[in-house]
Design an enzyme around this catalytic site. Structure first.
Site, PDB file in Angstrom:
ATOM      1  N   ASP A 241       1.497  -1.187  -0.250  1.00 26.96           N
ATOM      2  CA  ASP A 241       0.210  -0.232  -0.083  1.00 26.96           C
ATOM      3  C   ASP A 241       0.667   1.083  -0.097  1.00 26.96           C
ATOM      4  O   ASP A 241       1.961   1.091   0.571  1.00 26.96           O
ATOM      5  CB  ASP A 241      -1.024  -0.371   1.434  1.00 26.96           C
ATOM      6  CG  ASP A 241      -1.436   1.063   1.803  1.00 26.96           C
ATOM      7  OD1 ASP A 241      -2.635   1.684   0.389  1.00 26.96           O
ATOM      8  OD2 ASP A 241      -1.896   1.547   2.664  1.00 26.96           O
TER       9      ASP A 241
ATOM     10  N   ASP B 246       0.140   4.741   1.252  1.00 30.91           N
ATOM     11  CA  ASP B 246      -0.091   5.773   2.370  1.00 30.91           C
ATOM     12  C   ASP B 246      -0.359   4.853   3.762  1.00 30.91           C
ATOM     13  O   ASP B 246      -1.433   4.193   3.574  1.00 30.91           O
ATOM     14  CB  ASP B 246      -1.545   6.056   2.058  1.00 30.91           C
ATOM     15  CG  ASP B 246      -1.503   6.876   0.866  1.00 30.91           C
ATOM     16  OD1 ASP B 246      -0.690   8.367   0.515  1.00 30.91           O
ATOM     17  OD2 ASP B 246      -2.912   7.854   0.991  1.00 30.91           O
TER      18      ASP B 246
END
Length: 191
Positions: free
Chosen positions: A27, A29
């Site tokens: 991922d 963020d």
């Protein structure tokens, strides 16, 4: 700790494991970087992120991104500014309500790598749960990806690929049953 030191330590960690995932998915963020990309102007990675990426690449592991960012243009710009965009074999960055299942289906189609051969790092439980149900080994990170998370991920990936964990549990239950019935456990026999 500088990128080279982190990379060297990550290489040592990776070297501890015989079986490696074919693909590691990150991922963005709060996993690779400590912010929502639409909320800052200058990108930066978590301290261990770049060294880990380079170590995995050097060991022949493919890399991918699965991000539900509502601003893929900003995310892509940040990846370019950080000099890591070209490291990823697949980049699925789009807003979605699917808890990353759509992202992983696209990554699977692009790479032809089965979910069971993937390791995934994310900061949200719901994404970890959804992707784990698809068959990928998934690790929840609290403060971004770091050497501890890498070690945990590779360890869990290895555990998930032990020869038939069900057979092992069945043999343990059989041994317990045999012992409780007064019969000798053959694994404890002296020859």
């Amino acid at each position: 700790m500088g990128d080279d030191l982190v990379k060297n330590e990550a290489m040592e960690i990776v070297g501890l494991f015989e079986l490696l995932p074919r693909l590691v998915v990150f991922d963005l963020d709060y996993t690779l970087w400590p912010f929502y990309c639409e909320c800052v102007d200058m990108p930066r990675l978590y301290p261990h992120a770049k060294g880990i990426l380079y170590a995995l690449k050097d060991k022949g592991v493919k890399l991918a991104i699965a991000s539900r960012s509502p601003t893929p243009d900003i995310a892509n710009t940040f990846l370019e500014k950080l000099g890591i965009k070209s490291m990823f074999d697949a980049q699925e960055i789009f807003s979605s309500w699917s808890h990353k299942t759509d992202h992983f289906q696209r990554i699977n189609r692009k790479t032809n790598i089965p979910y069971t051969e993937m390791l995934f790092f994310d900061d949200e439980d719901r994404n970890i749960d959804a992707v784990s149900n698809m068959g990928a080994t998934s690790i929840l990170v609290g403060n971004g990806v770091n050497l501890g998370a890498l070690r945990q991920g590779l360890s869990e990936f290895s555990q998930n690929h032990l020869p038939s964990n069900k057979n092992k549990q069945g043999q343990e239950n059989l041994s317990k049953k045999s012992t409780s019935l007064g019969t000798e456990d053959p694994s404890n026999s002296v020859i």
